[in-house]
Structure formats: C-alpha cells, structure tokens
Design an enzyme around this catalytic site. Structure first.
Site, PDB file in Angstrom:
ATOM      1  N   LYS A  22       0.838  -1.207   0.000  1.00 33.82           N
ATOM      2  CA  LYS A  22       0.000   0.000   0.000  1.00 33.82           C
ATOM      3  C   LYS A  22       0.877   1.263   0.000  1.00 33.82           C
ATOM      4  CE  LYS A  22      -3.836  -2.409   2.212  1.00 33.82           C
ATOM      5  NZ  LYS A  22      -4.625  -2.717   3.414  1.00 33.82           N
TER       6      LYS A  22
ATOM      7  N   GLN B 125      -4.473  -1.615   9.759  1.00 33.04           N
ATOM      8  CA  GLN B 125      -4.437  -2.935   9.133  1.00 33.04           C
ATOM      9  C   GLN B 125      -4.982  -4.002  10.084  1.00 33.04           C
ATOM     10  OE1 GLN B 125      -3.710  -3.367   5.952  1.00 33.04           O
ATOM     11  NE2 GLN B 125      -3.770  -5.579   5.897  1.00 33.04           N
TER      12      GLN B 125
ATOM     13  N   ASP C  23     -10.851   2.764   4.182  1.00 32.24           N
ATOM     14  CA  ASP C  23     -11.155   1.331   4.077  1.00 32.24           C
ATOM     15  C   ASP C  23     -12.660   1.097   3.908  1.00 32.24           C
ATOM     16  OD1 ASP C  23      -9.091  -0.551   4.082  1.00 32.24           O
ATOM     17  OD2 ASP C  23      -8.701  -0.284   6.225  1.00 32.24           O
TER      18      ASP C  23
HETATM   19  N1  GUN Z   1      -6.680  -6.891   6.249  1.00 25.63           N
HETATM   20  C1  GUN Z   1      -6.972  -7.583   5.111  1.00 25.63           C
HETATM   21  N2  GUN Z   1      -7.527  -6.777   4.183  1.00 25.63           N
HETATM   22  C2  GUN Z   1      -7.605  -5.547   4.757  1.00 25.63           C
HETATM   23  C3  GUN Z   1      -8.087  -4.295   4.289  1.00 25.63           C
HETATM   24  O1  GUN Z   1      -8.588  -4.132   3.167  1.00 25.63           O
HETATM   25  N3  GUN Z   1      -7.973  -3.249   5.172  1.00 25.63           N
HETATM   26  C4  GUN Z   1      -7.454  -3.405   6.418  1.00 25.63           C
HETATM   27  N4  GUN Z   1      -7.406  -2.317   7.214  1.00 25.63           N
HETATM   28  N5  GUN Z   1      -7.007  -4.558   6.879  1.00 25.63           N
HETATM   29  C5  GUN Z   1      -7.080  -5.616   6.048  1.00 25.63           C
END
Ligand code: GUN
Length: 293
Positions: free
Chosen positions: A52, A96, A119
C-alpha cells in the site's frame, strides 16, 4: 469467453490516478496523504501494508507508516486514531487488520472519523453505501464494481448470486448489486454455508460473485452457459510447482467452469490487483473531500 484482466485494469487506473495527482499538484493543491497503522509482525499484514505504501509513492501520494509492537495497549491505539483524526495533513488512514486479540477491532474501526475511513469499514460508511449516499466503499467490492463497469458487463435486471455473507465482501457486494445504479439494478440472492438450495440458485444466476473462501467450490454443473463469474477467493493451498510451496486458489474450479462463462476473473490476476487500487481511489476522494462536504 473473456478473461477479465484485473492486473491490466489496475495498471490503467494507477496511471489515471497518477495523472490526476500531477494536475492537482500543478494547480497548487494538496498532495493526498494516506497513513497506515500496522500492529505487530504478521507476515501477511506487513506485506500488504508495504504494498500500500509503495503504491502511494507510485501514484504520487504522501504516505506515513505507524508501526506498533504486538503488545500495544488498546488505549494507545485509540489515541493514535484520535491523533490521525485531528491531523489536518492526513486525508485518510487505515488500521491494518487483524489486530491482536486484546484489542477490539470494532472499537478501533468505530473510533476512526468516517470522513477519513478510506477502508470503508466504519458503520457510517457501510450505512451510507447501503442507501446509496456518497461514501467510501471498501476495497474489494469497489474493485469488482470497477471491473464490471470497465468490461461493459450488463447487470440491469440480471440475477446476481453472491456466495458468502462476510461484512467486507458478501454483504456490501449484495447491497451494491441491488442498488439503482450502473453497475447494479440486479435481483440479488445471497447464499452462504447454511443455504439449502445453493446449486439451484447458482444455476439460475446470470452473475455469480464467489466469496466463500472455499477453494474450487463452484463447479461446472452449478453454472449455466454464458454466466459471468467473479472469483474473490484467495486461499493458499499447498502446490509443489511454486517456489513458495503454495498456490493461490480461488473459489471457482476454473478449468471446468471457464468454458461455460461469458466473462470470468482468474486467480491470481483478477479481483486481487484491484483492491489496493481501490484504496488509492478512496484516498484521492478523501484528498478532494469528495465524500462528506
Ligand atoms: N486486512 C486484510 N484486508 C484488509 C483491508 O482491506 N484493510 C485493512 N485495514 N485490513 C485488512
């Protein structure tokens, strides 16, 4: 049969975002800024967050990574969320998941200012999405909608079967496909582990979105000719032929289902590459304050 190339679409959108960022900067606007909070040293989470941050750099965003150890206290994390909520330079941020067991994920998600929740996990964003208001749509459903749109797949009046009822894929996907919108306007059926007539439902589907997390669940005798299949599954199953010893496997038995499809997404290279790009699009929207004025 058309193979939906998520990798190529994601690369195209990345280019479009980068071009827009150049225009914003040339006009003297603010560089979009995404912050990511990572807790602990889970290999998967570290890899995702690194990807990311790297993608932010590639599209010209500013990014910040805040890394805590596994034993961080819930109050410390809540204080971090509060700081990010109030930091006017940060347009959007993510925490995350998963978090260590002693921390309530829901409490953390609900502490995030929904206007910075790129998100799309905050209940306000989920609620706004379900009634068709401007909002941050979570990455996987947003990526799937974009693939459907860019491939010009007709959805109006079609029967869409969503396999799986998770909060981050199945439920939002069902809400979006039934929305009075394009893509949308579908008659939606959601099937899950307790559904009794799942095969009959799938056989009547024009579009199937498989998000159960059960490798190769959808077989050829469960789909009709001309069906559109979107495979969200990404289970790592042991596979001797790969370097890692694992093979990423979707929810669809691709070799036997694909000849019956009008469109299908492969795994890998279908839905997967779209997810980080959707986060970048949400960050761009956050930078423009486009969600909640
Ligand atoms: N863990 C797995 N996929 C995601 C996501 O799209 N966002 C976040 N914050 N954690 C994740």
């Amino acid at each position: 049969m058309v193979l939906i190339d998520g990798k190529a679409v994601a690369a195209q959108i990345k280019k479009e975002i980068a071009e827009e960022v150049v225009l914003i900067k040339e006009a003297g606007g603010k560089t979009p800024h995404l912050a990511a909070v990572l807790v602990g040293h889970d290999g998967g989470s570290e890899t995702y967050v690194a990807a990311k941050v790297r993608t932010c750099e590639e599209v010209g965003f500013k990014s910040s990574l805040i890394h805590y150890e596994d034993d961080v206290k819930e109050e410390e994390l809540l204080a971090c969320v509060e700081r990010l909520n109030n930091d006017t330079d940060v347009d959007g941020f993510i925490v995350q998941l998963p978090l260590p067991k002693h921390i309530s994920e829901q409490k953390i998600i609900e502490a995030i200012d929904y206007r910075k929740d790129v998100d799309g996990f905050h209940p306000v964003n989920v609620g706004r999405m379900s009634i068709g208001l401007p909002c941050f749509v979570s990455a996987t459903p947003a990526g799937i909608l974009e693939l459907i749109k860019r491939y010009g797949i007709e959805t109006k009046g079609k029967h869409c079967v969503v396999l799986g009822r998770s909060n981050i894929v199945g439920k939002p996907m069902a809400a979006l496909m039934m929305q009075k919108a394009c893509p949308g306007d579908c008659t939606v059926t959601v099937c899950h582990s307790r559904s009794q007539n799942l095969k009959e439902m799938c056989l009547s589907a024009d579009i199937i979105i498989a998000a159960l997390g059960v490798p190769e669940f959808l077989k050829a005798d469960m789909v009709k000719e001309g069906v559109v299949v979107i495979d969200v599954g990404t289970t790592r199953v042991p596979g001797a032929s790969t370097k890692s010893g694992f093979k990423l496997t979707g929810d669809v038995k691709f070799d036997e289902v694909s000849p019956k499809c009008s469109y299908i997404t492969p795994v890998p290279g279908g839905v997967g590459p779209m997810t980080i790009i959707s986060l970048m699009r949400n960050t761009l929207l956050a930078g423009k304050k486009a969600i909640c004025k």
